[in-house]
Scaffold this motif. Structure first.
Motif, PDB file in Angstrom:
ATOM      1  N   UNK A   1       1.993  -1.554   8.026  1.00  0.00           N
ATOM      2  CA  UNK A   1       0.919  -1.506   8.946  1.00  0.00           C
ATOM      3  C   UNK A   1      -0.277  -1.082   8.556  1.00  0.00           C
ATOM      4  N   UNK A   2      -1.377  -0.609   9.209  1.00  0.00           N
ATOM      5  CA  UNK A   2      -2.574  -0.436   9.043  1.00  0.00           C
ATOM      6  C   UNK A   2      -2.662   1.037   8.194  1.00  0.00           C
ATOM      7  N   UNK A   3      -3.250   1.176   7.116  1.00  0.00           N
ATOM      8  CA  UNK A   3      -3.462   2.335   6.513  1.00  0.00           C
ATOM      9  C   UNK A   3      -4.389   3.227   7.340  1.00  0.00           C
ATOM     10  N   UNK A   4      -4.420   4.724   7.128  1.00  0.00           N
ATOM     11  CA  UNK A   4      -5.537   5.343   7.504  1.00  0.00           C
ATOM     12  C   UNK A   4      -6.277   5.713   6.375  1.00  0.00           C
ATOM     13  N   UNK A   5      -7.443   5.033   6.223  1.00  0.00           N
ATOM     14  CA  UNK A   5      -8.463   5.150   5.347  1.00  0.00           C
ATOM     15  C   UNK A   5      -9.484   6.332   5.315  1.00  0.00           C
ATOM     16  N   UNK A   6      -9.562   7.099   4.304  1.00  0.00           N
ATOM     17  CA  UNK A   6     -10.429   8.367   4.348  1.00  0.00           C
ATOM     18  C   UNK A   6     -11.233   8.186   3.106  1.00  0.00           C
ATOM     19  N   UNK A   7     -12.625   8.322   3.225  1.00  0.00           N
ATOM     20  CA  UNK A   7     -13.749   8.083   2.574  1.00  0.00           C
ATOM     21  C   UNK A   7     -14.435   9.503   2.497  1.00  0.00           C
ATOM     22  N   UNK A   8     -14.752   9.687   1.264  1.00  0.00           N
ATOM     23  CA  UNK A   8     -15.606  11.057   1.104  1.00  0.00           C
ATOM     24  C   UNK A   8     -17.063  10.671   0.871  1.00  0.00           C
ATOM     25  N   UNK A   9     -17.927  11.279   1.609  1.00  0.00           N
ATOM     26  CA  UNK A   9     -19.361  10.906   1.544  1.00  0.00           C
ATOM     27  C   UNK A   9     -20.017  11.311   0.121  1.00  0.00           C
ATOM     28  N   UNK A  10     -20.979  10.865  -0.294  1.00  0.00           N
ATOM     29  CA  UNK A  10     -21.771  11.099  -1.435  1.00  0.00           C
ATOM     30  C   UNK A  10     -22.220  12.460  -1.373  1.00  0.00           C
ATOM     31  N   UNK A  11     -22.133  13.092  -2.075  1.00  0.00           N
ATOM     32  CA  UNK A  11     -22.643  14.554  -2.387  1.00  0.00           C
ATOM     33  C   UNK A  11     -23.963  14.278  -2.234  1.00  0.00           C
ATOM     34  N   UNK A  12     -24.776  15.107  -1.608  1.00  0.00           N
ATOM     35  CA  UNK A  12     -26.094  15.377  -1.350  1.00  0.00           C
ATOM     36  C   UNK A  12     -26.826  15.455  -2.819  1.00  0.00           C
ATOM     37  N   UNK A  13     -27.701  14.956  -2.944  1.00  0.00           N
ATOM     38  CA  UNK A  13     -28.607  15.009  -4.235  1.00  0.00           C
ATOM     39  C   UNK A  13     -28.507  16.588  -4.998  1.00  0.00           C
TER      40      UNK A  13
ATOM     41  N   UNK B   1       0.847  -1.240  -0.082  1.00  0.00           N
ATOM     42  CA  UNK B   1      -0.058   0.036  -0.111  1.00  0.00           C
ATOM     43  C   UNK B   1       0.897   1.200   0.214  1.00  0.00           C
ATOM     44  N   UNK B   2       0.556   2.108  -0.890  1.00  0.00           N
ATOM     45  CA  UNK B   2       1.181   3.503  -0.749  1.00  0.00           C
ATOM     46  C   UNK B   2       0.374   4.608  -0.479  1.00  0.00           C
ATOM     47  N   UNK B   3       0.918   5.451   0.362  1.00  0.00           N
ATOM     48  CA  UNK B   3       0.173   6.582   0.966  1.00  0.00           C
ATOM     49  C   UNK B   3      -0.548   7.331  -0.407  1.00  0.00           C
ATOM     50  N   UNK B   4      -1.351   7.936  -0.519  1.00  0.00           N
ATOM     51  CA  UNK B   4      -1.995   8.531  -1.463  1.00  0.00           C
ATOM     52  C   UNK B   4      -1.749  10.154  -1.517  1.00  0.00           C
ATOM     53  N   UNK B   5      -1.019  10.449  -0.142  1.00  0.00           N
ATOM     54  CA  UNK B   5      -0.329  11.742  -0.167  1.00  0.00           C
ATOM     55  C   UNK B   5       1.080  11.884  -0.478  1.00  0.00           C
ATOM     56  N   UNK B   6       1.810  11.193   0.165  1.00  0.00           N
ATOM     57  CA  UNK B   6       3.433  11.028  -0.046  1.00  0.00           C
ATOM     58  C   UNK B   6       3.924  10.382  -1.138  1.00  0.00           C
ATOM     59  N   UNK B   7       3.062   9.004  -1.186  1.00  0.00           N
ATOM     60  CA  UNK B   7       3.290   7.932  -2.196  1.00  0.00           C
ATOM     61  C   UNK B   7       4.309   6.978  -1.685  1.00  0.00           C
ATOM     62  N   UNK B   8       4.669   7.248  -0.319  1.00  0.00           N
ATOM     63  CA  UNK B   8       5.420   6.334   0.287  1.00  0.00           C
ATOM     64  C   UNK B   8       4.862   4.953   0.814  1.00  0.00           C
ATOM     65  N   UNK B   9       5.440   4.089   0.672  1.00  0.00           N
ATOM     66  CA  UNK B   9       4.850   2.625   1.390  1.00  0.00           C
ATOM     67  C   UNK B   9       4.155   2.860   2.743  1.00  0.00           C
TER      68      UNK B   9
ATOM     69  N   UNK C   1      -9.353   6.266  -0.041  1.00  0.00           N
ATOM     70  CA  UNK C   1      -8.041   6.716  -0.074  1.00  0.00           C
ATOM     71  C   UNK C   1      -7.219   6.120   1.157  1.00  0.00           C
ATOM     72  N   UNK C   2      -5.961   5.918   0.915  1.00  0.00           N
ATOM     73  CA  UNK C   2      -5.038   5.305   2.083  1.00  0.00           C
ATOM     74  C   UNK C   2      -3.924   6.137   2.208  1.00  0.00           C
ATOM     75  N   UNK C   3      -3.751   6.416   3.566  1.00  0.00           N
ATOM     76  CA  UNK C   3      -2.654   7.196   3.968  1.00  0.00           C
ATOM     77  C   UNK C   3      -1.729   6.922   5.131  1.00  0.00           C
ATOM     78  N   UNK C   4      -0.883   7.361   5.549  1.00  0.00           N
ATOM     79  CA  UNK C   4      -0.053   7.195   6.771  1.00  0.00           C
ATOM     80  C   UNK C   4      -0.965   7.978   7.862  1.00  0.00           C
ATOM     81  N   UNK C   5      -0.832   7.495   8.941  1.00  0.00           N
ATOM     82  CA  UNK C   5      -1.580   8.071   9.939  1.00  0.00           C
ATOM     83  C   UNK C   5      -1.179   9.732  10.293  1.00  0.00           C
ATOM     84  N   UNK C   6      -1.094  10.408   9.333  1.00  0.00           N
ATOM     85  CA  UNK C   6      -0.722  11.775   9.405  1.00  0.00           C
ATOM     86  C   UNK C   6      -1.375  12.753   8.589  1.00  0.00           C
TER      87      UNK C   6
END
Ligand SMILES: [Zn+2]
Ligand SMILES: [Zn+2]
Length: 144
Positions: free
Chosen positions: A56-68, A45-53, A86-91
Motif C-alpha cells: 500500500x501507500x508508504x509513509x513518506x518523510x521529508x527533511x526540511x532544508x537546513x536553514x542557511x 517499496x521497502x521501508x527505510x526503517x525495517x527494510x520490509x516491503x 524516505x519511505x516507511x510503514x505507517x509506524x
C-alpha cells in the motif's frame, strides 16, 4: 547564434521519440503476464526503517532544508542532510529506527511527522536532531 526555437525543439523531440519508439519494446504480455506486473515487482517499496516491503501507500518523510548557515557548504563537502523523501510503514517505530541508524536524535517534544526539521546540536562533532518544529518550548533531543 540564436537559441533553437520551440518549433525546432518540438520537431527534434518528436523525431527522437520516434526513433526510441521503434527501438524499444512497448507494453506487452509474456505468457499472459503483463509487463506491468514485473515492473511493479522491481520497484517494490521497502521501508527505510525495517527494510520490509511496504504494502500500500508508504509513509513518506521529508527533511526540511537546513536553514542557511553562516558560510556556504564548500564544494568538497558532502551535503550534510539528505532531504529524502524516505519511505516507511505507517509506524513511528520504523521512522525512529531509521533515525537511530542514521545517528539522528529525536525531539521528544514533537512527534514523527511527514516533514521533520533538522536542528544542529553543537558538540565536538555536529549531530542532527529531528523535530516536527510544532512545539514552542525548547527541544529535548533523545536517542531515536
Ligand atoms: Zn517498517
Ligand atoms: Zn523539538
Amino acid at each position: 547564434m540564436g537559441l533553437p526555437t520551440d518549433a525546432y525543439n518540438d520537431g527534434f523531440v518528436r523525431r527522437a521519440l520516434g526513433r526510441i519508439g521503434t527501438a524499444t519494446i512497448g507494453p506487452m504480455e509474456i505468457m499472459g503476464v503483463q509487463i506491468r506486473t514485473i515492473v511493479h515487482d522491481n520497484v517494490a517499496r521497502r521501508c527505510d526503517g525495517c527494510r520490509d516491503i511496504i504494502d500500500g501507500t508508504p509513509w513518506r518523510v521529508n527533511l526540511l532544508d537546513i536553514v542557511a548557515s553562516e558560510s556556504p557548504v564548500a564544494w568538497t563537502e558532502r551535503p550534510v542532510v539528505n532531504p529524502g523523501p524516505f519511505q516507511f510503514h505507517g509506524d513511528p517505530a520504523c521512522v525512529r529506527r531509521w533515525m537511530g541508524e542514521k545517528g539522528y536524535l529525536f525531539c521528544r517534544r514533537g512527534e514523527v511527522r511527514e516533514i521533520m526539521r533538522p536542528v544542529a546540536i553543537p558538540g565536538e562533532a555536529v549531530r542532527w536532531g529531528l523535530c516536527d518544529g510544532i512545539h514552542r518550548d525548547d527541544h529535548e533531543f533523545v536517542p531515536a
